[in-house]
Design an enzyme around this catalytic site. Structure first.
Site, short mmCIF file in Angstrom:
data_model
loop_
_atom_site.label_atom_id
_atom_site.label_comp_id
_atom_site.label_asym_id
_atom_site.label_seq_id
_atom_site.Cartn_x
_atom_site.Cartn_y
_atom_site.Cartn_z
N HIS A 171 -77.29 5.67 -5.28
CA HIS A 171 -77.06 6.22 -6.62
C HIS A 171 -75.77 5.62 -7.19
O HIS A 171 -74.98 5.01 -6.47
CB HIS A 171 -76.95 7.75 -6.57
CG HIS A 171 -75.82 8.24 -5.72
ND1 HIS A 171 -75.99 8.74 -4.45
CD2 HIS A 171 -74.49 8.28 -5.94
CE1 HIS A 171 -74.83 9.07 -3.94
NE2 HIS A 171 -73.89 8.80 -4.83
C1 T46 Z 1 -71.36 9.59 -3.04
C2 T46 Z 1 -71.50 9.31 -1.59
C3 T46 Z 1 -70.36 8.50 -1.03
C4 T46 Z 1 -73.29 19.27 -2.71
O1 T46 Z 1 -73.85 20.39 -2.80
N1 T46 Z 1 -71.99 19.12 -3.13
C5 T46 Z 1 -71.33 17.94 -3.05
O2 T46 Z 1 -70.15 17.87 -3.44
C6 T46 Z 1 -72.04 16.79 -2.54
C7 T46 Z 1 -71.35 15.44 -2.46
C8 T46 Z 1 -73.34 16.96 -2.14
N2 T46 Z 1 -73.94 18.18 -2.22
C9 T46 Z 1 -75.31 18.33 -1.74
C10 T46 Z 1 -76.36 17.60 -2.57
C11 T46 Z 1 -77.41 17.24 -1.54
O3 T46 Z 1 -78.32 18.32 -1.39
O4 T46 Z 1 -75.40 17.76 -0.42
C12 T46 Z 1 -76.63 17.11 -0.24
C13 T46 Z 1 -76.41 15.65 0.18
O5 T46 Z 1 -75.85 14.92 -0.94
P1 T46 Z 1 -76.28 13.41 -1.27
O6 T46 Z 1 -77.71 13.22 -0.94
O7 T46 Z 1 -75.87 13.14 -2.69
O8 T46 Z 1 -75.37 12.60 -0.23
P2 T46 Z 1 -75.09 11.02 -0.17
O9 T46 Z 1 -74.51 10.75 1.16
O10 T46 Z 1 -76.29 10.24 -0.57
O11 T46 Z 1 -73.97 10.77 -1.31
C14 T46 Z 1 -72.71 11.40 -1.23
C15 T46 Z 1 -72.27 11.92 -2.61
O12 T46 Z 1 -73.29 12.78 -3.14
C16 T46 Z 1 -72.03 10.79 -3.60
O13 T46 Z 1 -71.33 11.30 -4.73
O14 T46 Z 1 -70.83 8.77 -3.78
O15 T46 Z 1 -71.71 10.47 -0.77
#
Ligand code: T46
Length: 140
Positions: A49
Site C-alpha cells: 500500500h
Molecule cells: C505501513 C507498514 C510499514 C490498526 O488497527 N492500527 C494501526 O495503527 C495499524 C498500523 C494497523 N491496524 C490494523 C489494521 C489491520 O487489520 O492491523 C491490521 C494489520 O495492518 P496492515 O495490514 O495495514 O499491516 P501492514 O504490515 O501491511 O502495514 C503496516 C501499516 O498498516 C502501514 O501503515 O506503512 O506497516
C-alpha cells in the site's frame, strides 16, 4: 524518491547502547502513533500500500528485514538491520516489507493516527493517483 535512511546518534558506554528519538528533532514530524510488527512468518510479504498523507519512520530494532519502495516512476530496495538506523518514508510511496528474520521487530513511528481512508491498497489506483500528480506528491 522521498525516502531517507537516518543513522541515529548512539549513546554507548560500558553498560551498553541507547538511542533516543525526539519528535521534530531526530524525527522530522510530530509522532502521533507508534506500532510494531513482530513474529512475522517466514516468506511473508506485508505492506502492499501507499499512504496519501502519512509520513513514517521504520526502525528494525531487532533482527532484519527489507523494504521495497516505489513512487510510481522508480523503485528501490532498502535493508534495515541495525537498531540505530531509521527509514523515513514520505507519503505517496508504495511499500512492501519482506525477508523478515525470525527475530525481527519492526518499530514504526507515524505522523498521524490510524485512518484506513489514508491507505491506497490497490496498485493500479496508486499508479493512477500518481499519474495525476497530486499536489503533495514529492516523488521524482
Ligand atoms: C505501513 C507498514 C510499514 C490498526 O488497527 N492500527 C494501526 O495503527 C495499524 C498500523 C494497523 N491496524 C490494523 C489494521 C489491520 O487489520 O492491523 C491490521 C494489520 O495492518 P496492515 O495490514 O495495514 O499491516 P501492514 O504490515 O501491511 O502495514 C503496516 C501499516 O498498516 C502501514 O501503515 O506503512 O506497516
Amino acid at each position: 524518491m522521498h525516502v531517507v535512511k537516518y543513522v541515529f546518534q548512539q549513546h554507548g558506554d560500558e553498560r551498553g547502547m541507547l538511542v533516543a528519538l525526539e519528535e521534530c528533532k531526530d524525527i522530522p514530524f510530530e509522532i502521533k502513533r507508534v506500532y510494531y510488527l513482530y513474529d512475522t512468518k517466514k516468506e511473508v510479504r506485508r505492506g502492499f500500500h501507499a499512504h496519501r498523507s502519512l509520513e513514517q519512520i521504520l526502525i528494525c530494532i531487532h533482527g532484519s528485514c527489507r523494504v521495497l519502495l516505489d513512487n510510481g516512476a522508480e523503485k528501490k530496495t532498502v535493508s534495515l538491520e541495525k537498531p540505530y538506523e531509521g527509514l523515513y518514508i514520505a507519503n505517496d510511496i508504495w511499500r512492501e516489507m519482506y525477508d523478515f528474520s525470525p527475530d525481527a521487530v519492526l518499530l514504526v513511528l507515524a505522523s498521524d493516527f490510524y485512518r484506513e481512508e489514508d491507505y491506497i491498497r490497490d496498485y493500479e489506483t496508486f499508479k493512477r493517483e500518481m499519474g495525476k500528480g497530486r499536489e503533495n506528491y514529492d516523488g521524482d
